[in-house]
Motif scaffolding. Sequence first.
Motif, short mmCIF file in Angstrom:
data_model
loop_
_atom_site.label_atom_id
_atom_site.label_comp_id
_atom_site.label_asym_id
_atom_site.label_seq_id
_atom_site.Cartn_x
_atom_site.Cartn_y
_atom_site.Cartn_z
N VAL A 138 33.53 43.97 37.95
CA VAL A 138 32.75 42.75 38.20
C VAL A 138 32.55 42.58 39.70
N TYR A 139 33.60 42.82 40.46
CA TYR A 139 33.50 42.73 41.92
C TYR A 139 32.49 43.74 42.46
N TYR A 140 32.61 44.99 42.00
CA TYR A 140 31.73 46.04 42.52
C TYR A 140 30.29 45.88 42.04
N GLY A 195 29.62 39.76 33.14
CA GLY A 195 30.94 40.04 33.71
C GLY A 195 32.01 39.82 32.66
N ILE A 196 32.95 40.76 32.55
CA ILE A 196 34.02 40.66 31.57
C ILE A 196 35.36 40.66 32.29
N ASN A 197 36.08 39.55 32.25
CA ASN A 197 37.43 39.44 32.79
C ASN A 197 37.56 39.94 34.24
N GLY A 198 36.74 39.34 35.07
CA GLY A 198 36.80 39.62 36.50
C GLY A 198 35.86 38.67 37.22
N THR A 199 36.07 38.47 38.51
CA THR A 199 35.19 37.60 39.30
C THR A 199 34.79 38.31 40.59
N PRO A 200 33.77 37.81 41.28
CA PRO A 200 33.42 38.36 42.59
C PRO A 200 34.47 38.06 43.66
N HIS A 201 35.40 37.14 43.35
CA HIS A 201 36.51 36.81 44.25
C HIS A 201 37.80 37.35 43.64
N MET A 202 37.98 38.68 43.72
CA MET A 202 39.05 39.33 42.97
C MET A 202 40.42 39.25 43.64
N GLU A 220 34.91 38.51 49.97
CA GLU A 220 34.42 37.74 48.84
C GLU A 220 32.92 37.93 48.69
N ARG A 221 32.47 38.09 47.45
CA ARG A 221 31.06 38.35 47.16
C ARG A 221 30.38 37.12 46.57
N GLU A 222 29.06 37.10 46.71
CA GLU A 222 28.28 36.07 46.03
C GLU A 222 28.31 36.35 44.53
N ASN A 223 28.06 35.32 43.74
CA ASN A 223 28.08 35.48 42.29
C ASN A 223 26.69 35.77 41.74
N TYR A 224 26.54 36.93 41.11
CA TYR A 224 25.29 37.29 40.46
C TYR A 224 25.49 37.45 38.94
N ILE A 225 26.63 37.02 38.44
CA ILE A 225 26.92 37.14 37.02
C ILE A 225 26.25 36.00 36.26
#
Length: 204
Positions: A55-57, A75-82, A145-150
Amino acid sequence: MKLIIFFNGWGIKSLNFSVGNGWKIRYLNYPYKYEYEEIDLEYEKIIFVGWSFGVYYLNRFLEENPSYWSYETIGINGTPHMIGERGISKKMLEYTLENLTEESLERFYKNIGILDNKNISIFDGKKAISELKIELLDFIDNYIERENYIKKAIISKNDRIIKFKNQKKYFTENGSLIYEIDGEHFIFNEKKFVSRLVDILDEI
């Protein structure tokens, strides 16, 4: 025919699971480089899916490639802020890196929801410990930390790797459509959860 570009999690090569006729899965592992191929023109639709670290990558890829922002993303069980309160503590990641052995890797597989070595057949082989250390060190050292595109987030209520409530809070705050399931971090060895994933894919 539709194509899933699947950004895989840490500790895994490829996965031997099927989402049924009409779908093809292309797995991306570390260093997670998606390169457009001519054959992609033949697909009716391309959907990006990330699981766990993937999800992060996936979000890193989308940050760097705005031309894909219109594509569907799951996204499955992960966030951009891992790393941190929306993911895994940095202290835990560093401990894992320093103490990684075949035995601790087996414990990791159990903690993500694989009950015993019989289920390891869903993996397309195991990665070497040396490879896994390189990947994890690179992740820790280059993390931002990444922006959220999910657009759609599937989160497991029994996730022992990334707390359910933390994932839910993050995606609620960042506008993703949330699907809650009763599974663990790794959902791909149980038919009912793969079936739920197929349902979500078919909604797109």
